[in-house]
Design an enzyme around this catalytic site. Sequence first.
Site, PDB file in Angstrom:
ATOM      1  N   HIS A 159       0.800  -1.234   0.000  1.00 42.94           N
ATOM      2  CA  HIS A 159       0.000   0.000   0.000  1.00 42.94           C
ATOM      3  C   HIS A 159       0.825   1.273   0.000  1.00 42.94           C
ATOM      4  O   HIS A 159       0.273   2.358  -0.160  1.00 42.94           O
ATOM      5  CB  HIS A 159      -0.944   0.025   1.203  1.00 42.94           C
ATOM      6  CG  HIS A 159      -0.250   0.347   2.489  1.00 42.94           C
ATOM      7  ND1 HIS A 159       0.373  -0.606   3.238  1.00 42.94           N
ATOM      8  CD2 HIS A 159      -0.056   1.525   3.128  1.00 42.94           C
ATOM      9  CE1 HIS A 159       0.918  -0.039   4.297  1.00 42.94           C
ATOM     10  NE2 HIS A 159       0.682   1.251   4.259  1.00 42.94           N
TER      11      HIS A 159
HETATM   12  C1  UD1 Z   1      -1.847   5.227   5.713  1.00 43.20           C
HETATM   13  C2  UD1 Z   1      -0.565   5.659   6.414  1.00 43.20           C
HETATM   14  C3  UD1 Z   1       0.399   4.492   6.496  1.00 43.20           C
HETATM   15  C4  UD1 Z   1      -0.273   3.275   7.125  1.00 43.20           C
HETATM   16  C5  UD1 Z   1      -1.525   2.963   6.320  1.00 43.20           C
HETATM   17  C6  UD1 Z   1      -2.257   1.745   6.833  1.00 43.20           C
HETATM   18  C7  UD1 Z   1      -0.016   8.013   6.044  1.00 43.20           C
HETATM   19  C8  UD1 Z   1       0.890   8.952   5.354  1.00 43.20           C
HETATM   20  N1  UD1 Z   1       0.092   6.719   5.664  1.00 43.20           N
HETATM   21  O1  UD1 Z   1      -1.525   4.935   4.371  1.00 43.20           O
HETATM   22  O2  UD1 Z   1       1.510   4.849   7.286  1.00 43.20           O
HETATM   23  O3  UD1 Z   1       0.600   2.175   7.086  1.00 43.20           O
HETATM   24  O4  UD1 Z   1      -2.391   4.110   6.358  1.00 43.20           O
HETATM   25  O5  UD1 Z   1      -3.300   1.391   5.993  1.00 43.20           O
HETATM   26  O6  UD1 Z   1      -0.796   8.413   6.893  1.00 43.20           O
HETATM   27  N2  UD1 Z   1      -8.606   5.212   1.067  1.00 43.20           N
HETATM   28  C9  UD1 Z   1      -9.820   4.604   0.878  1.00 43.20           C
HETATM   29  N3  UD1 Z   1     -10.499   4.152   1.963  1.00 43.20           N
HETATM   30  C10 UD1 Z   1      -9.995   4.278   3.235  1.00 43.20           C
HETATM   31  C11 UD1 Z   1      -8.740   4.884   3.402  1.00 43.20           C
HETATM   32  C12 UD1 Z   1      -8.053   5.325   2.317  1.00 43.20           C
HETATM   33  O7  UD1 Z   1     -10.322   4.488  -0.244  1.00 43.20           O
HETATM   34  O8  UD1 Z   1     -10.651   3.856   4.197  1.00 43.20           O
HETATM   35  C13 UD1 Z   1      -7.874   5.754  -0.074  1.00 43.20           C
HETATM   36  C14 UD1 Z   1      -7.696   7.269   0.081  1.00 43.20           C
HETATM   37  O9  UD1 Z   1      -8.730   7.981  -0.476  1.00 43.20           O
HETATM   38  C15 UD1 Z   1      -6.402   7.520  -0.616  1.00 43.20           C
HETATM   39  C16 UD1 Z   1      -5.639   6.235  -0.409  1.00 43.20           C
HETATM   40  O10 UD1 Z   1      -6.569   5.227  -0.067  1.00 43.20           O
HETATM   41  O11 UD1 Z   1      -6.582   7.711  -1.983  1.00 43.20           O
HETATM   42  C17 UD1 Z   1      -4.567   6.379   0.604  1.00 43.20           C
HETATM   43  O12 UD1 Z   1      -5.074   6.644   1.901  1.00 43.20           O
HETATM   44  P1  UD1 Z   1      -4.168   7.414   2.983  1.00 43.20           P
HETATM   45  O13 UD1 Z   1      -4.905   7.472   4.235  1.00 43.20           O
HETATM   46  O14 UD1 Z   1      -3.647   8.664   2.360  1.00 43.20           O
HETATM   47  O15 UD1 Z   1      -2.865   6.537   3.159  1.00 43.20           O
HETATM   48  P2  UD1 Z   1      -2.665   4.983   3.260  1.00 43.20           P
HETATM   49  O16 UD1 Z   1      -2.079   4.520   1.989  1.00 43.20           O
HETATM   50  O17 UD1 Z   1      -3.857   4.250   3.786  1.00 43.20           O
END
Ligand code: UD1
Length: 366
Positions: free
Chosen positions: A204
């Site tokens: 991820h």
């Molecule tokens: C985040 C953390 C990472 C952790 C991970 C666990 C940061 C910088 N990164 O990464 O350290 O290991 O969480 O999962 O905070 N999204 C969804 N649904 C959700 C959550 C996210 O669709 O419930 C999508 C968001 O819209 C975005 C992408 O996934 O486009 C990334 O989400 P984001 O929270 O930015 O970071 P993670 O990759 O989850």
Amino acid sequence: MKVSIILGTRPQIIKSAPVYAAFRRRSIECEIVNTGQHYDYEMNRRFFKELELPDPARDLNVGAGSPSQQVSAIIAGLGELFEASRPDIAISPGDTNSALAAGIACAKTGVPVAHLESGCRSGDFRMAEEVNRRLLDHLSHLLLCPTKACVANVKREHVLADSVVNVGDTMYDSLLKLSQRAEASDPGAGMGLRRGEYAFMTLHRAETVDDPRALRRVVKAVGGLPLPVVFSVHPRTTARFRDFGIAPGQNVKMVEPLPYIETLGMVMGSRLVITDSGGLQKEAFWLGKPSLITRDTTEWGEIVSAGAALLVGTDPRRIRQGYARSEAIRAARFRSARRIFGNGRASEKVVGAVEGYLRKAGRDRE
Ligand code: UD1
């Protein structure tokens, strides 16, 4: 004494649940504030249920947005909350955007902050998590480190906290609490897989999954491995597969993000783990499974030094070689090293460290 735990993502919920329980066992008032950085039920509220956390006292619902939008919305929301109800201390776990934003909101409202999982370092500044954890350490009054190496890191960097304590890793507490149920869940069997004969994979990190070349290379290499691979796919990764038009290999079974107990059950039944997650590296290590880390650095160098994990990056040749080398990794060789992360009672040490910090802060004020 009133403690506020700020969380918003899957790993933060896993790190915080045993800490919340330990505060409640001591009848200390403790509230959960959910930033809502992870907003899908499968990434957030499902883990509250599984890990027996109460509903959050406040939900900021920040939802999707760019990292700077998320961070600023969390700072604004927490700032307002802390002005109204001043906790004696806030606990901010991990290295996510929510963790950093909580630290900044505390600094701006004069609430002391404890960083849970302080001091780990990958040395890779391209990762948002590395920047977050370094900044949060410098904003924190109390540094709760999971290992001796983490304590050494903050000392080496001259981080000016009031107190630095090696408490151990609260993720290990969560794992021990649920490991029997995880063992019984055996989700691999439900997928027709035999124990010890499949790999379990997650990916991820932005540096891998947002880069089409890196993502293609990992997917291709894994598609060429001689065993079935169960791939629990993060929503971010699902979106990139769609954007880049990537399809997994025949041996790869993609599944929705799994609940925590089933994730542990998958690791227990696997032969090895392939991941770019910090948390899953540790869980594989604790459960005696080798892992291939699809990154060039890790914040958990202790696991690589113990001989339990190999850093293979995203180069298909290194992934294939890593797989071949992983055959020789035997759990017996690294079992004794598990104590690097404490004895599974880290949460109680967190409570002791917080009480000690607040007592001292009170005396200093008098
Ligand atoms: C985040 C953390 C990472 C952790 C991970 C666990 C940061 C910088 N990164 O990464 O350290 O290991 O969480 O999962 O905070 N999204 C969804 N649904 C959700 C959550 C996210 O669709 O419930 C999508 C968001 O819209 C975005 C992408 O996934 O486009 C990334 O989400 P984001 O929270 O930015 O970071 P993670 O990759 O989850």
